[in-house]
Scaffold this motif. Structure first.
Motif, short mmCIF file in Angstrom:
data_model
loop_
_atom_site.label_atom_id
_atom_site.label_comp_id
_atom_site.label_asym_id
_atom_site.label_seq_id
_atom_site.Cartn_x
_atom_site.Cartn_y
_atom_site.Cartn_z
N TYR A 246 -34.71 -23.98 -9.52
CA TYR A 246 -35.46 -24.89 -8.43
C TYR A 246 -34.49 -25.84 -9.16
N ALA A 247 -33.74 -26.62 -9.79
CA ALA A 247 -32.88 -27.45 -10.37
C ALA A 247 -30.93 -27.26 -9.85
N VAL B 59 -33.32 -34.40 -4.19
CA VAL B 59 -34.58 -33.66 -4.05
C VAL B 59 -35.08 -33.50 -2.26
N VAL C 93 -31.25 -27.39 -6.18
CA VAL C 93 -30.69 -28.29 -5.83
C VAL C 93 -29.27 -29.08 -5.89
N SER C 94 -29.04 -28.12 -6.99
CA SER C 94 -27.54 -29.12 -7.77
C SER C 94 -26.57 -29.74 -6.58
N ILE D 33 -27.29 -26.38 -11.96
CA ILE D 33 -27.38 -27.81 -12.56
C ILE D 33 -26.38 -28.11 -13.41
N LEU E 116 -27.31 -32.73 -5.38
CA LEU E 116 -27.05 -33.61 -6.69
C LEU E 116 -25.55 -33.98 -6.74
N ALA F 286 -37.75 -23.57 -13.24
CA ALA F 286 -37.77 -24.60 -12.59
C ALA F 286 -35.58 -25.09 -13.14
N VAL F 287 -35.72 -24.52 -13.79
CA VAL F 287 -34.32 -24.88 -14.39
C VAL F 287 -33.71 -24.02 -12.66
N PHE G 126 -31.23 -37.55 -8.61
CA PHE G 126 -31.88 -36.21 -8.89
C PHE G 126 -33.49 -36.07 -7.53
#
Length: 399
Positions: free
Chosen positions: A303-304, A355, A307-308, A14, A311, A300-301, A351
């Motif tokens: 998960y991000a 998602v 999703v990167s 991310i 993004l 949380a990181v 973002f």
């Protein structure tokens, strides 16, 4: 260390993606917060190097996952399965953003007074090349090769995927004959030539420069994985590696600021030398614990990081739409609080769009395509007929 997800590397993705996003959003950032953006310029201006970090991570993770499955001996079936699973990972989002980019051109031609000016890239041949991920292979420069700008790197990675079936055979044998320390040095050495080209030419963006970037950085990541696999670090070493990873990040930032103020003579992209620290960073994070690895491994990181990719693929569409809106409605970012909220809103929109893409397109499509090659083998037809006649159910055997 031989199996399982290395969460810190997933989390690192991310930050690589955000680095690229902020690089592309620099004009908007300068308009909304000129003083802050100028202060961060040495880091923001090198955001394109996030793509090199992605290449290294890709080589590392794929080797981590497939070396035991594909490294011992050549298997056409295993190689084709690998390629299909890679398509399952990148193609769905890639196709959606490709067609969104095309629809945006159609929109601008029919709405407002600011149509897309250069329609030359939008033709049937270009579409077919992009559909099959080969559009970059015919061009010395990546700008303008893809309808969705960031997609050039996916075309480059597809080339790396195609060579992976042979590369993994070599890597498997290199790993058996080489110690961990030598593998680390080799990984760094493989990542150095693009930096050498930079020092010779003065900048990264030269004809066909994308080719050594993908091949060498991808391979460097793969060799770094071999080194990590050979290690059995103690808790003390893992904690020290975590601190080392944090130190490398600090050193990277310091180097970027130093070369911004003291550029190498005749080298425009002097800060690009930080690329040589990417491999040590990835290795340190892969074996490290606490501090930075611990932060990157937070749910949380991670998960991000998952999703990167979405993004990375969608943010330029948001950027392009905003640039059109500023010309259509004569909007100017003037450094006021309202301008700051607009840019923050665009980043949040990017973002949230990522998602949505991840949950609606990327993951469902990946699972769907994966099921195509993970179908369980059914019993032979004769057994099915005999079972039906006897009133017994025929249970498929696991494939």
């Amino acid at each position: 260390m031989r199996s399982g997800e290395i969460k810190a590397l997933t989390g690192l993705r991310i930050f690589a993606a955000v680095w690229v996003v902020l690089f592309h959003f620099r004009p908007l950032l300068y308009g909304a917060a000129p003083d802050l953006t100028a202060a961060l310029a040495p880091v923001l201006d090198r955001g394109a190097q996030g793509v090199d970090l992605f290449f290294i991570l890709s080589g590392f993770v794929l080797t981590w996952t497939y070396i035991d499955k594909m490294g011992k001996t050549w298997s056409t079936r295993a190689t084709l399965r690998f390629l299909w699973l890679r398509l399952a990972r990148v193609w769905p989002v890639y196709l959606v953003t490709l067609h969104l980019a095309a629809l945006w051109v159609v929109f601008t031609l029919n709405v407002g007074h600011v149509p897309t000016e250069d329609l030359a890239p939008y033709n049937a041949i270009s579409y077919l090349r992009q559909l099959f991920l080969v559009q970059l292979w015919f061009e010395p420069f990546f700008d303008g090769t893809s309808w969705d700008g960031p997609a050039w790197s996916i075309s480059a990675e597809w080339l790396a995927y195609l060579m992976f079936g042979v590369l993994i055979l070599v890597l498997f044998r290199v790993a058996r004959a080489t110690r961990a320390r030598s593998l680390m040095l080799l990984a760094v050495a493989v990542s150095v030539p693009p930096v050498m080209f930079l020092l010779v030419t003065g900048h990264f963006y030269t004809p066909w420069s994308w080719l050594p970037r993908i091949i060498l950085q991808f391979t460097a990541g793969a060799v770094a994985c071999l080194a990590v696999r050979r290690l059995d670090p103690s808790d003390r070493v893992r904690r020290s590696s975590g601190l080392l990873a944090l130190g490398i990040v600090v050193a990277m930032v310091g180097i970027l600021y130093w070369f911004d103020s003291h550029p190498i003579p005749d080298v425009i992209d002097s800060g690009g030398v930080v690329d040589v620290l990417f491999v040590p960073l990835v290795i340190a994070l892969a074996i490290g614990a606490g501090t930075l690895p611990g932060f990157l491994s937070m749910r949380a990181v991670v998960y991000a990081g998952q999703v990167s990719f979405s993004l990375y693929m969608v943010h330029e569409l948001v950027h392009t739409a905003w640039n059109w809106a500023t010309r259509q409605f004569e909007v100017t970012l003037d450094g006021t609080a309202g301008a700051k909220w607009i840019v923050l809103g665009l980043l949040v929109l990017s973002f949230l769009s990522a998602v949505a893409l991840y949950h609606v397109v990327e993951e469902p499509a990946r699972r769907w395509m994966r099921r195509m090659v993970d179908v369980r083998a059914v019993d032979n037809p004769v057994q099915q007929i005999d079972s039906a006649r006897s009133g017994k159910s025929a249970t498929p055997r696991a494939g």
